[in-house]
Design a protein around this motif. Structure first.
Motif, mmCIF file in Angstrom:
data_model
loop_
_atom_site.group_PDB
_atom_site.id
_atom_site.type_symbol
_atom_site.label_atom_id
_atom_site.label_comp_id
_atom_site.label_asym_id
_atom_site.label_seq_id
_atom_site.Cartn_x
_atom_site.Cartn_y
_atom_site.Cartn_z
ATOM 1 N N GLY A 199 -2.025 3.375 10.835
ATOM 2 C CA GLY A 199 -1.219 2.825 9.978
ATOM 3 C C GLY A 199 -1.454 1.238 9.855
ATOM 4 O O GLY A 199 -2.413 0.645 10.084
ATOM 5 N N PHE A 200 -0.203 0.479 9.412
ATOM 6 C CA PHE A 200 -0.440 -0.994 9.398
ATOM 7 C C PHE A 200 0.149 -1.705 10.231
ATOM 8 O O PHE A 200 0.226 -3.000 9.672
ATOM 9 C CB PHE A 200 0.293 -1.230 7.826
ATOM 10 C CG PHE A 200 -0.130 -0.253 6.569
ATOM 11 C CD1 PHE A 200 -1.561 0.051 6.511
ATOM 12 C CD2 PHE A 200 0.969 0.654 5.903
ATOM 13 C CE1 PHE A 200 -1.841 0.779 5.207
ATOM 14 C CE2 PHE A 200 0.581 1.350 5.071
ATOM 15 C CZ PHE A 200 -1.009 1.729 4.632
ATOM 16 N N GLU B 188 -0.909 10.815 6.336
ATOM 17 C CA GLU B 188 -0.243 9.462 5.661
ATOM 18 C C GLU B 188 -0.632 8.508 6.712
ATOM 19 O O GLU B 188 -0.529 8.612 8.009
ATOM 20 C CB GLU B 188 1.212 10.115 5.986
ATOM 21 C CG GLU B 188 1.739 10.870 5.102
ATOM 22 C CD GLU B 188 3.130 11.306 4.924
ATOM 23 O OE1 GLU B 188 3.850 11.491 3.807
ATOM 24 O OE2 GLU B 188 3.788 11.324 6.080
ATOM 25 N N ARG B 189 -0.748 7.294 6.335
ATOM 26 C CA ARG B 189 -1.029 6.031 7.205
ATOM 27 C C ARG B 189 -0.004 5.766 8.150
ATOM 28 O O ARG B 189 1.375 5.660 7.529
ATOM 29 C CB ARG B 189 -1.493 4.954 6.269
ATOM 30 C CG ARG B 189 -2.864 5.337 5.529
ATOM 31 C CD ARG B 189 -3.532 4.029 5.086
ATOM 32 N NE ARG B 189 -4.169 3.366 6.385
ATOM 33 C CZ ARG B 189 -5.239 2.478 6.434
ATOM 34 N NH1 ARG B 189 -5.880 2.464 5.650
ATOM 35 N NH2 ARG B 189 -5.446 1.897 7.618
ATOM 36 N N GLY B 190 -0.103 5.832 9.323
ATOM 37 C CA GLY B 190 0.845 5.413 10.207
ATOM 38 C C GLY B 190 1.652 6.436 10.730
ATOM 39 O O GLY B 190 2.534 6.329 11.688
ATOM 40 N N PRO C 236 0.779 -1.179 0.082
ATOM 41 C CA PRO C 236 -0.005 -0.070 0.108
ATOM 42 C C PRO C 236 0.989 1.321 -0.016
ATOM 43 O O PRO C 236 1.901 1.258 0.617
ATOM 44 C CB PRO C 236 -0.657 0.102 1.287
ATOM 45 C CG PRO C 236 -0.216 -1.019 2.154
ATOM 46 C CD PRO C 236 0.792 -1.981 1.344
ATOM 47 N N MET C 237 0.212 2.214 -0.600
ATOM 48 C CA MET C 237 1.159 3.617 -0.665
ATOM 49 C C MET C 237 0.811 4.012 0.795
ATOM 50 O O MET C 237 -0.143 3.709 1.632
ATOM 51 C CB MET C 237 0.401 4.610 -1.465
ATOM 52 C CG MET C 237 0.638 3.911 -2.999
ATOM 53 S SD MET C 237 -0.060 5.317 -4.426
ATOM 54 C CE MET C 237 1.131 6.451 -4.584
ATOM 55 N N VAL C 238 1.502 5.297 1.153
ATOM 56 C CA VAL C 238 1.506 5.703 2.543
ATOM 57 C C VAL C 238 0.630 7.115 2.659
ATOM 58 O O VAL C 238 -0.237 7.226 3.453
ATOM 59 C CB VAL C 238 2.879 6.201 2.973
ATOM 60 C CG1 VAL C 238 2.959 6.750 4.494
ATOM 61 C CG2 VAL C 238 3.964 4.782 2.976
#
Ligand code: BGC
Length: 383
Positions: free
Chosen positions: A138-139, A130-132, A101-103
């Protein structure tokens, strides 16, 4: 994953690594597993999540913003997942696909031409998420749901190394920009965008962490004569990776920057991957004629240092130099990174394996995020 009774039925609950800036805790939390709520969303079972300097800074409370209305932020942005479910309108990915996945996600503003063009890595407003990292979980958890447009499918053969794709995208985005800039020298080395250069360039990478070593691999793959300049004296495992890919390793402990410049010759490109501004600005003084200096590190705020601005400015002008910073990555950089990881794996399988220091269960998160940084790339595994 276990299930918990909720008022409206049985809800799946999953574990996640989270940071709470309010209480200054890094902890395992339990939260409801996400579900698909829009036709183009897909659900991933996370397999591997890499740990990087950004995660460690977030866990040291120097960086990172929880989503609105949440006290904690689920960390992790370097990931590999397996698609387990897709929405009715998904066309790009299928269950069983492995995806990175992109961020970054776009800002909401109509006037942000970058975000509206799907180039949120160049967002003008700063209101991206931005994820995380910034305003989105996030992930580092068992299941993730997101739109399929942020997913990049990777071949199964890359299962064990695809967690390196995201940190490699930093170099890929930088090198796309280098090609754009060096089109100003069409006679110098025959740069054709998207095609490997002829190998007449000399590059220096500052720093031998994952971003530096992956950058060195990307440069070697494009035929650059590549030197890596780092603190630790050789021999060490990072220096071994550098020699395995046909690069040269120099330690700051026994080689000064002037000696480095003498050994390398005209430095056409510097790829900074440490976040240490003092060494970076000293290195700028030895950047060669028509050279490019790329910053990728995000330094913490430390005391101001003295920099010889006259020398730097004279060189920038008299040597046609370009300095740029680069962050995050777009679709093209992700696709190139996937192709490059496959290429690295074919050319230097042992060196690529050596980048991944260890795979650890989620329970080991604390030592890896807040303990002493050890090895090259540590990975939390949910497989
Ligand atoms: C991530 C990027 C992100 C940047 C700044 C890096 O560690 O790889 O995707 O844009 O941090 O938050």
């Amino acid at each position: 994953m276990r299930h918990a009774d909720r008022r409206n039925g049985i809800q799946p609950v999953m574990k996640a690594v989270a940071v709470n800036p309010g209480t200054r805790q890094v902890e395992l939390v339990e939260q409801e597993a996400p579900t698909i709520t829009a036709p183009t969303q897909v659900k991933l079972h996370m397999l591997d999540v890499g740990i990087c300097g950004t995660d460690r800074e977030i866990c040291a409370f120097q960086y990172g913003t929880p989503p609105d209305g949440h006290a904690h932020l689920v960390t992790g942005h370097e990931a590999l997942g397996e698609v387990v479910e897709v929405g009715s309108g998904a066309t790009r990915v299928r269950p069983g696909d492995l995806v990175v996945p992109m961020v970054r996600r776009p800002c909401p503003h109509e006037h942000c031409v970058a975000c509206r063009a799907d180039r949120q890595d160049f967002c003008f407003t700063g209101d991206f998420s931005e994820r995380g990292i910034k305003s989105l979980h996030g992930f580092m958890t068992e299941y993730v749901v997101d739109d399929e447009r942020y997913m990049h499918v990777v071949p199964r053969a890359l299962r064990d190394v695809a967690v390196l794709v995201e940190p490699l995208t930093i170099a890929e985005k930088a090198l796309i920009q280098v090609d754009q800039v060096q089109q100003r020298l069409p006679w110098a080395c025959g740069v054709v965008p998207g095609r490997p250069s002829q190998g007449c360039h000399r590059a220096v990478v500052i720093g031998a962490g994952p971003v530096g070593l992956l950058g060195a691999m990307a440069l070697r793959a494009r035929g650059y004569d590549t030197s890596v300049y780092s603190r630790e004296p050789a021999p060490n495992p990072k220096a071994d990776v550098v020699s395995a890919i046909g690069g040269h390793y120099f330690s700051a402990q026994d080689t000064s920057l002037e000696q480095l410049a003498e050994r390398v010759g005209n430095i056409d490109l510097v790829y900074e991957a440490t976040g240490a501004s003092s060494i970076a600005f000293q290195m700028m003084k030895v950047l060669g004629t028509n050279g490019i200096f790329i910053f990728t590190g995000v330094p913490g705020r430390k005391a101001a240092i003295e920099v010889d601005t006259d020398v730097i400015m004279r060189n920038l002008v008299l040597k046609n130099q370009v300095v740029f910073g680069t962050v995050n990555a777009g679709v093209e950089a992700f696709e190139t990174a996937i192709r490059d990881v496959a290429l690295f794996q074919e050319r230097w399988p042992a060196a690529v394996r050596a980048l991944i220091t260890g795979r650890h269960p989620i329970e080991a998160h604390r030592d890896l995020l807040v303990g002493q940084a050890l090895g090259i790339k540590n990975v939390l595994t949910f497989a």
